[in-house]
Design an enzyme around this catalytic site. Structure first.
Site, PDB file in Angstrom:
ATOM      1  N   GLY A 206     120.119  -5.491 -74.004  1.00 26.40           N
ATOM      2  CA  GLY A 206     119.232  -6.799 -73.411  1.00 26.40           C
ATOM      3  C   GLY A 206     119.003  -7.303 -74.779  1.00 26.40           C
ATOM      4  N   PRO A 208     116.998 -10.554 -76.291  1.00 20.41           N
ATOM      5  CA  PRO A 208     114.668 -10.980 -77.205  1.00 20.41           C
ATOM      6  C   PRO A 208     114.776 -11.746 -75.975  1.00 20.41           C
ATOM      7  CG  PRO A 208     116.781 -11.553 -78.826  1.00 20.41           C
ATOM      8  CD  PRO A 208     117.655 -11.572 -77.643  1.00 20.41           C
ATOM      9  N   GLY A 209     113.498 -10.443 -75.760  1.00 19.43           N
ATOM     10  CA  GLY A 209     112.320 -10.484 -75.003  1.00 19.43           C
ATOM     11  C   GLY A 209     112.507 -10.146 -73.056  1.00 19.43           C
ATOM     12  N   THR A 210     113.536  -9.570 -73.129  1.00 18.19           N
ATOM     13  CA  THR A 210     113.542  -9.231 -71.507  1.00 18.19           C
ATOM     14  C   THR A 210     113.003  -8.053 -71.396  1.00 18.19           C
ATOM     15  OG1 THR A 210     115.382  -7.801 -72.536  1.00 18.19           O
ATOM     16  CG2 THR A 210     116.066  -9.627 -71.682  1.00 18.19           C
ATOM     17  N   GLY A 211     111.954  -7.512 -72.085  1.00 17.86           N
ATOM     18  CA  GLY A 211     110.617  -6.250 -71.568  1.00 17.86           C
ATOM     19  C   GLY A 211     112.110  -4.906 -72.381  1.00 17.86           C
ATOM     20  N   HIS A 427     119.021 -44.534 -71.771  1.00 22.02           N
ATOM     21  CA  HIS A 427     119.662 -43.599 -71.911  1.00 22.02           C
ATOM     22  C   HIS A 427     119.552 -42.028 -70.971  1.00 22.02           C
ATOM     23  CE1 HIS A 427     121.316 -40.156 -74.843  1.00 22.02           C
ATOM     24  NE2 HIS A 427     120.871 -39.456 -74.227  1.00 22.02           N
ATOM     25  N   GLU A 428     118.437 -41.983 -70.508  1.00 18.12           N
ATOM     26  CA  GLU A 428     117.756 -41.436 -69.477  1.00 18.12           C
ATOM     27  C   GLU A 428     118.381 -40.782 -68.537  1.00 18.12           C
ATOM     28  OE1 GLU A 428     116.436 -38.346 -70.957  1.00 18.12           O
ATOM     29  OE2 GLU A 428     117.067 -38.656 -72.973  1.00 18.12           O
ATOM     30  N   HIS A 431     121.989 -40.289 -67.562  1.00 11.64           N
ATOM     31  CA  HIS A 431     121.616 -39.530 -66.848  1.00 11.64           C
ATOM     32  C   HIS A 431     121.604 -39.169 -65.760  1.00 11.64           C
ATOM     33  CE1 HIS A 431     122.447 -36.961 -71.446  1.00 11.64           C
ATOM     34  NE2 HIS A 431     121.304 -37.464 -71.338  1.00 11.64           N
TER      35      HIS A 431
HETATM   36  P1  ADP Z   1     112.258  -6.754 -75.976  1.00  4.63           P
HETATM   37  O1  ADP Z   1     113.110  -7.318 -74.722  1.00  4.63           O
HETATM   38  O2  ADP Z   1     112.703  -8.354 -77.258  1.00  4.63           O
HETATM   39  O3  ADP Z   1     112.038  -5.457 -76.365  1.00  4.63           O
HETATM   40  P2  ADP Z   1     109.485  -6.892 -75.534  1.00  4.63           P
HETATM   41  O4  ADP Z   1     109.556  -5.818 -74.611  1.00  4.63           O
HETATM   42  O5  ADP Z   1     108.730  -6.660 -76.720  1.00  4.63           O
HETATM   43  O6  ADP Z   1     110.932  -7.095 -76.019  1.00  4.63           O
HETATM   44  O7  ADP Z   1     108.675  -8.259 -74.474  1.00  4.63           O
HETATM   45  C1  ADP Z   1     108.087  -9.005 -74.667  1.00  4.63           C
HETATM   46  C2  ADP Z   1     106.951  -9.317 -74.054  1.00  4.63           C
HETATM   47  O8  ADP Z   1     107.602 -10.435 -73.010  1.00  4.63           O
HETATM   48  C3  ADP Z   1     106.069  -8.559 -73.824  1.00  4.63           C
HETATM   49  O9  ADP Z   1     105.089  -7.802 -74.323  1.00  4.63           O
HETATM   50  C4  ADP Z   1     105.952  -8.956 -72.075  1.00  4.63           C
HETATM   51  O10 ADP Z   1     104.318  -9.253 -71.959  1.00  4.63           O
HETATM   52  C5  ADP Z   1     107.154  -9.885 -71.465  1.00  4.63           C
HETATM   53  N1  ADP Z   1     108.168  -9.389 -71.004  1.00  4.63           N
HETATM   54  C6  ADP Z   1     109.608  -9.595 -71.049  1.00  4.63           C
HETATM   55  N2  ADP Z   1     110.106  -8.618 -70.479  1.00  4.63           N
HETATM   56  C7  ADP Z   1     109.360  -8.654 -68.870  1.00  4.63           C
HETATM   57  C8  ADP Z   1     109.555  -7.899 -67.969  1.00  4.63           C
HETATM   58  N3  ADP Z   1     110.190  -7.784 -66.658  1.00  4.63           N
HETATM   59  N4  ADP Z   1     107.791  -7.765 -67.616  1.00  4.63           N
HETATM   60  C9  ADP Z   1     107.160  -8.830 -67.260  1.00  4.63           C
HETATM   61  N5  ADP Z   1     106.870  -9.054 -68.439  1.00  4.63           N
HETATM   62  C10 ADP Z   1     108.065  -8.967 -69.746  1.00  4.63           C
HETATM   63 ZN    ZN Z   2     120.895 -37.916 -73.791  1.00  5.13          ZN
END
Ligand code: ADP
Ligand code: ZN
Ligand code: MG
Length: 611
Positions: A206, A208-211, A427-428, A431
């Site tokens: 997935g 980045p940052g999806t947990g 401009h805004e 839009h």
């Molecule tokens: P990656 O998928 O890049 O490994 P991480 O697991 O490190 O992402 O997620 C980073 C942070 O984002 C987590 O520590 C959490 O705080 C937050 N986070 C991401 N997804 C979730 C989720 N589904 N529920 C709760 N917190 C989440």
């Molecule tokens: Zn614009």
């Protein structure tokens, strides 16, 4: 764990050195310290004592002479340097009272061994450890290399990560798949009775940052079994073969601790396709080969489950993905509306909130945000509350922090001339007006001309009522028209154009290009894929998959689409030029207006406002 072991080793080494030093001291130094005090004197004193007949005993050694003087009934021992004095023996012999002898100072066997063998050895070891320590500190790599292929996987036992499935919101499918694995580790017999084999490995993929890492930690928290966690980059070593040794070590540890879970984060570091190019990365390939072998080698029924996470699944070696290895793929996708709301709530749990917080509206305004970004939004809101000397977070804090995450902080002291502010306002509103007058556009949520640290001088926020999963051709066209609306307004009112539209141009081009090359929404091409996405989860770069002629046709087509949209936007604004003036004036005065205010003015007769 590892730390402890290291400390123990250090201590053992220290003890050995101490013991050896003690032995050396005993063997070499002690015998030379005799119990009787010996006084150093000069040679003339010695001669004088002989003449005066005070000397009783003389012992001649290789480089000194020890003698005993008996003066006034008192015995004293002296020592002096031995001088080349050929007549000495004769003189001593003449004196009948003197008892004299020679002595060879000889090293004992123990002394010889200590001085000749052990001391140099100890010295070399000390130097070696000193050098590796210094080098290790300076260039980490070599220091690691010296640990000869020990895996530095961290072991967590139950709940040490402090995370459970409750901390993960949204990712229901992923959680379900992982819960099955946890359940298998808790009672393997249930599965064995039916004869089911659980997957040996599961791959979390997935953006980045999806947990993904969070999910793995939650598994550790839930699993009740040892949990080895290691990052792919930790296998990458300076010397060829070291990474493979680490893999071996990791798996032998895991086998001893079975049932257990092994988690390899960012597995793409070692799992890249082996492309067989000359001068390829030997170390990485060997590590990967070792991993493949180990995954085949262990017994699936024993209960070692391997989890891995990556955001570049397409770059992984196909051998890793075949059944029997990472055959199960658990997607951790960007959260949908309900998922975003749930994630916001999870993170808001530890924060003091105002009574009626509308998480749904925040979730609606953050389409496309990842879990990590949502966590960040909640935290920004809390920080803002503290900055404003409040003890709880309000809706405004959350709304503002959404914008902070999207566009950066407000630049309160940016100085913008009145003329430029006017252009930005038009401009805004351009839009917003185009968005409002087309039926396929998302409603306007907020318009602002307060500059942001990201470089945006103002922006118009549109928020869909519901989550959208599909985009029709009409919606795409109207979105491009909205993007060109800002520039259209500038052209219409100031008969010029500014650089302020650069971001709009970029977005419009990207969308128009996707319409032609990927969505099959152009007039000249049928359902033909002209581009392929190479990096699905990391920005989605596309690479052209067509001839140069076609590429130039694509450019024409893209230009046509944008032109059509631009003409449409200009038409809408010309038809509503009065509203454009009115709204721009209002925005210039207020700097930030909500979607409601905007719609009120748009739907009212001009006189009603003036009154
Ligand atoms: P990656 O998928 O890049 O490994 P991480 O697991 O490190 O992402 O997620 C980073 C942070 O984002 C987590 O520590 C959490 O705080 C937050 N986070 C991401 N997804 C979730 C989720 N589904 N529920 C709760 N917190 C989440
Ligand atoms: Zn614009
Ligand atoms: Mg991660």
């Amino acid at each position: 764990m590892e730390e402890n072991k290291n400390n123990k080793q250090h201590f053992a080494g220290f003890a050995i050195v101490c013991i050896i030093l003690l032995l050396v001291f005993n063997a070499v130094v002690m015998p030379n310290i005799s119990t009787k005090p010996i006084k150093e004197t000069n040679y003339s004193f010695f001669l004088k004592q002989i003449e005066e007949n005070n000397v009783r005993q003389v012992q001649i050694e290789s480089d000194k002479i020890k003698f005993e003087v008996n003066a006034d009934g008192e015995k004293k021992t002296y020592s002096t340097v031995r001088i080349d004095d050929p007549g000495l023996v004769e003189r001593l012999h003449k004196n009948k009272d003197i008892d004299f002898t020679g002595k060879i100072v000889e090293q004992s066997l123990l002394q010889q061994i200590v001085i000749g063998w052990i001391l140099p050895f100890v010295f070399i070891i000390l130097m070696f450890s000193l050098v590796t320590k210094i080098l290790g500190k300076r260039m980490g790599g070599l220091g690691n290399a010296m640990s000869f292929g020990k895996s530095n996987a961290k072991i967590y036992v139950k709940a040490q990560t402090g995370k459970t499935f409750e901390d993960v919101a949204g990712q229901d499918e992923a959680k379900e798949a992982l819960e099955e694995i946890v359940d298998f580790l808790h009672n393997p017999r249930k599965y064995a009775e039916i004869g089911a084999n659980l997957p040996k490995g599961a791959l979390l993929v997935g953006p980045p940052g999806t947990g993904k890492t969070l999910l793995a930690k939650a598994v550790a928290g839930e699993a009740n079994v040892p949990f080895f966690s290691i990052s792919g980059s930790e296998f990458v070593e300076m010397f060829v073969g070291m990474g493979a040794a680490k893999v071996r070590d990791l798996f032998s540890q895991a086998n001893q601790k079975a049932p257990c879970i092994v988690f390899i984060d960012e597995i793409d570091t070692i799992g890249k396709k082996r492309d067989g190019q000359l001068g390829g990365n030997d170390e990485r390939e060997q590590t990967l080969n070792q991993l493949l072998t180990e995954m085949d080698g262990f017994d699936g029924k024993k209960g070692v489950v391997i989890l891995a996470a990556t955001n570049r699944p397409e770059s992984l070696d196909p051998a890793l993905l075949r059944p029997g290895r990472f055959d199960r793929r658990i997607p951790a996708e960007l959260p949908d509306l309900a998922g975003r709301e749930a994630i916001l709530k999870v993170h808001a749990k530890n924060i003091k909130l105002d009574e009626d917080i509308d998480f749904k509206s925040i979730a609606r305004a953050t389409a496309g945000a990842s879990g990590a970004e949502l966590a960040n939004i909640v935290n920004e809101a809390a920080l803002r509350a503290v900055r404003n000397d409040r003890t709880f977070v309000t809706q405004t804090d959350l709304d503002e922090s959404v914008e902070v995450v999207i566009a950066g902080y407000q630049r309160k002291n940016a100085v913008i001339s009145q003329k430029e502010k006017e252009i930005i306002a038009y401009h805004e509103i351009g839009h917003a007006l185009v968005a409002a007058k087309q039926k396929d556009s998302a409603p306007v949520h907020k318009i602002t001309i307060i500059p942001r640290t990201s470089g945006a001088l103002g922006y118009t926020m549109q928020v869909d009522e519901e989550e959208k999963f599909l985009m029709s051709k009409e919606e795409a066209m109207s979105r491009i028209a909205v993007l060109t609306g800002g520039r259209s307004a500038e052209e219409l009112v100031f008969t010029t154009c500014t650089s302020g539209a650069s971001n709009d141009i970029e977005k419009a081009t990207k969308l128009a290009r996707a319409m032609v090359t990927r969505y099959g929404m152009s007039n000249s091409f049928d359902m033909m894929a002209l581009e392929t996405i190479t990096n699905q989860y990391l920005g989605g770069d596309a690479s052209l998959a067509c001839s140069a002629e076609t590429a130039s046709k694509i450019d024409d087509e893209v230009n046509n689409i944008i032109k059509t949209a631009h003409t449409e936007a200009s038409r809408i604004l010309t038809e509503n030029i009065e509203k454009l003036h009115e709204l721009a004036k209002y925005l210039l005065e207020k700097e930030t207006i909500t979607g409601e205010e905007f719609m009120n003015i748009l739907n009212n007769e001009p006189q009603a406002i003036a009154a």
